[in-house]
Design a protein around this motif. Structure first.
Motif, PDB file in Angstrom:
ATOM      1  N   ASN A 147       0.819  -1.207   0.000  1.00 16.90           N
ATOM      2  CA  ASN A 147       0.000   0.000   0.000  1.00 16.90           C
ATOM      3  C   ASN A 147       0.866   1.276   0.000  1.00 16.90           C
ATOM      4  O   ASN A 147       0.653   2.180   0.802  1.00 16.90           O
ATOM      5  CB  ASN A 147      -0.904   0.001   1.239  1.00 16.90           C
ATOM      6  CG  ASN A 147      -2.117   0.895   1.084  1.00 16.90           C
ATOM      7  OD1 ASN A 147      -2.510   1.239  -0.028  1.00 16.90           O
ATOM      8  ND2 ASN A 147      -2.717   1.280   2.201  1.00 16.90           N
ATOM      9  N   ASP A 201      -3.444   6.954  10.376  1.00 17.12           N
ATOM     10  CA  ASP A 201      -3.239   7.514   9.041  1.00 17.12           C
ATOM     11  C   ASP A 201      -2.922   6.479   7.970  1.00 17.12           C
ATOM     12  O   ASP A 201      -2.955   6.789   6.786  1.00 17.12           O
ATOM     13  CB  ASP A 201      -2.151   8.592   9.064  1.00 17.12           C
ATOM     14  CG  ASP A 201      -0.814   8.062   9.553  1.00 17.12           C
ATOM     15  OD1 ASP A 201      -0.712   6.858   9.874  1.00 17.12           O
ATOM     16  OD2 ASP A 201       0.145   8.854   9.624  1.00 17.12           O
ATOM     17  N   ARG A 202      -2.631   5.230   8.343  1.00 20.90           N
ATOM     18  CA  ARG A 202      -2.371   4.214   7.326  1.00 20.90           C
ATOM     19  C   ARG A 202      -3.588   3.990   6.433  1.00 20.90           C
ATOM     20  O   ARG A 202      -3.456   3.786   5.218  1.00 20.90           O
ATOM     21  CB  ARG A 202      -1.976   2.885   7.978  1.00 20.90           C
ATOM     22  CG  ARG A 202      -0.628   2.883   8.679  1.00 20.90           C
ATOM     23  CD  ARG A 202      -0.426   1.571   9.401  1.00 20.90           C
ATOM     24  NE  ARG A 202      -1.472   1.358  10.419  1.00 20.90           N
ATOM     25  CZ  ARG A 202      -1.718   0.196  11.015  1.00 20.90           C
ATOM     26  NH1 ARG A 202      -1.020  -0.883  10.675  1.00 20.90           N
ATOM     27  NH2 ARG A 202      -2.662   0.093  11.938  1.00 20.90           N
ATOM     28  N   TYR A 203      -4.772   4.024   7.024  1.00 22.67           N
ATOM     29  CA  TYR A 203      -5.983   3.691   6.281  1.00 22.67           C
ATOM     30  C   TYR A 203      -7.008   4.822   6.245  1.00 22.67           C
ATOM     31  O   TYR A 203      -7.878   4.823   5.387  1.00 22.67           O
ATOM     32  CB  TYR A 203      -6.622   2.434   6.875  1.00 22.67           C
ATOM     33  CG  TYR A 203      -5.679   1.261   6.935  1.00 22.67           C
ATOM     34  CD1 TYR A 203      -4.979   0.858   5.799  1.00 22.67           C
ATOM     35  CD2 TYR A 203      -5.471   0.574   8.119  1.00 22.67           C
ATOM     36  CE1 TYR A 203      -4.096  -0.207   5.842  1.00 22.67           C
ATOM     37  CE2 TYR A 203      -4.588  -0.510   8.173  1.00 22.67           C
ATOM     38  CZ  TYR A 203      -3.903  -0.887   7.035  1.00 22.67           C
ATOM     39  OH  TYR A 203      -3.030  -1.932   7.074  1.00 22.67           O
ATOM     40  N   ASN A 220      -5.564   6.103   0.154  1.00 20.42           N
ATOM     41  CA  ASN A 220      -4.571   5.079  -0.158  1.00 20.42           C
ATOM     42  C   ASN A 220      -5.109   4.135  -1.217  1.00 20.42           C
ATOM     43  O   ASN A 220      -6.321   4.070  -1.456  1.00 20.42           O
ATOM     44  CB  ASN A 220      -4.185   4.306   1.114  1.00 20.42           C
ATOM     45  CG  ASN A 220      -5.367   3.595   1.747  1.00 20.42           C
ATOM     46  OD1 ASN A 220      -5.653   2.449   1.421  1.00 20.42           O
ATOM     47  ND2 ASN A 220      -6.081   4.263   2.649  1.00 20.42           N
TER      48      ASN A 220
END
Length: 335
Positions: free
Chosen positions: A28, A290-292, A296
């Motif tokens: 990702n 903040d990763r998802y 993204n």
């Protein structure tokens, strides 16, 4: 096992995600266009940024996932909503890869992508969804194969309000203006009363922004309030508005759980305030980092794969972009 490659680039972030049909995210990577302090990102500059990074990100994602093009089942891309130039740049790459690798295309609604990413990442089954980002502010719940919008902004999105105020203070855009407002607000001690505009299930932020650009700016110049006080006051006010309409939707839909998605959903103060309200109603808050939360590629790959499994694909002739593509326009036949 089916695999999807997703391409997201509706705003200032461009990302490539690879997701397996069991929900495992294999890769990702993403890259963010960062404008100078005091400025926003323009469509042309953002589109050129995406064009510079897309091919590299595709190679990076394939290498990270340890797969080749032959292993993919489809190419998913953001059909909308979003900024025209960036959307088209990503759609062109999606069409190119689809034809080079002989893989079907699946156009994905950006908002539905956020919701499905939130559901798979948190395990939320059937929550009320608060979708808050730079371009969208909606309260959503699922019913009869569609994500129904129960309330939304009637002018600008909450993220846009925060971003534009950050420009007044010349806060950095790296990693995001909202992040720096959140950090600055932690030092605030004085709550400034400002317009609080809730109209039924809808909210309005343009009046708050105008107030901050005039009255609050004057108070700042006179030294009566600090930047931290202004950031604190702005956050507390707009988040309280969002929580009010979310609670009203919960009561209307008879649902106890809430899922927060979208870039503003990373804000820990928003999560804290929402968590208090949800706990008082005996429910559970589902939130992400903040990763998802932030745009993204995986959030496009996953609903693309869900649609593919139901036989939905996008013909090449229909692989255009729609800047105003509403969440409730999508027939969600995988639920």
């Amino acid at each position: 096992m089916k695999l999807a490659l997703g391409i997201e680039g509706s705003a200032n972030k461009v990302g490539i995600g690879i997701v397996r049909e069991d929900g495992e995210i294999l890769a990702n990577p993403r890259h963010t266009f960062v404008a100078p302090p005091g400025q926003g990102f323009l469509p042309k500059e953002t589109a050129l940024h995406h064009q510079d990074h897309l091919v590299r990100l595709v190679h990076e994602a394939l290498a990270e996932a340890k797969i080749g093009p032959k292993d993919l089942s489809c190419i998913a891309f953001t059909k909308g909503p979003g900024m025209g130039g960036p959307l088209v740049s990503c759609a062109v790459v999606a069409r190119m890869l689809s034809q080079l690798w002989a893989k079907p295309l699946v156009g994905v609604n950006h908002c539905v992508g956020h919701i499905e990413m939130g559901r798979i990442a948190t395990g939320a089954a059937d929550p009320v969804v608060l979708y808050v980002s730079g371009g969208n502010t909606q309260v959503i719940a699922y019913a009869e194969h569609r994500y129904r919008i129960f309330g939304e902004t009637i002018d600008i999105a909450v993220g846009n309000c925060l971003d534009r105020f950050a420009r007044i203070l010349h806060l950095s855009n790296d990693p995001s203006p909202g992040y720096h407002i959140e950090q600055t607000a932690k030092g605030g001690k004085h709550l400034l009363e400002m317009p609080y505009v809730v109209k039924g299930m809808d909210v309005s932020f343009s009046g708050i922004l105008s107030f901050m650009e005039s009255t609050a700016k004057q108070l700042l110049a006179k030294g009566e309030l600090s930047p931290a006080d202004l950031c604190f006051s702005l956050q507390e006010t707009v988040f309280a508005m969002l929580i009010e309409i979310t609670e009203r939707a919960m009561a209307h839909c008879n649902k106890a759980d809430v899922l927060i998605v979208g870039g503003v959903g990373c804000n820990l103060r928003l999560q804290e305030m929402m968590g208090i309200m949800v706990a008082e109603r005996g429910g559970r808050l589902y939130a992400m980092d903040d990763r998802y939360c932030i745009d993204n590629g995986a959030m496009i790959a996953w609903p693309g794969l869900l649609a593919l499994q139901q036989g939905q694909t996008t013909p090449l002739a229909e692989s255009t972009c729609v800047q105003r593509f509403r969440t409730d326009d999508v027939y969600v036949n995988w639920r």
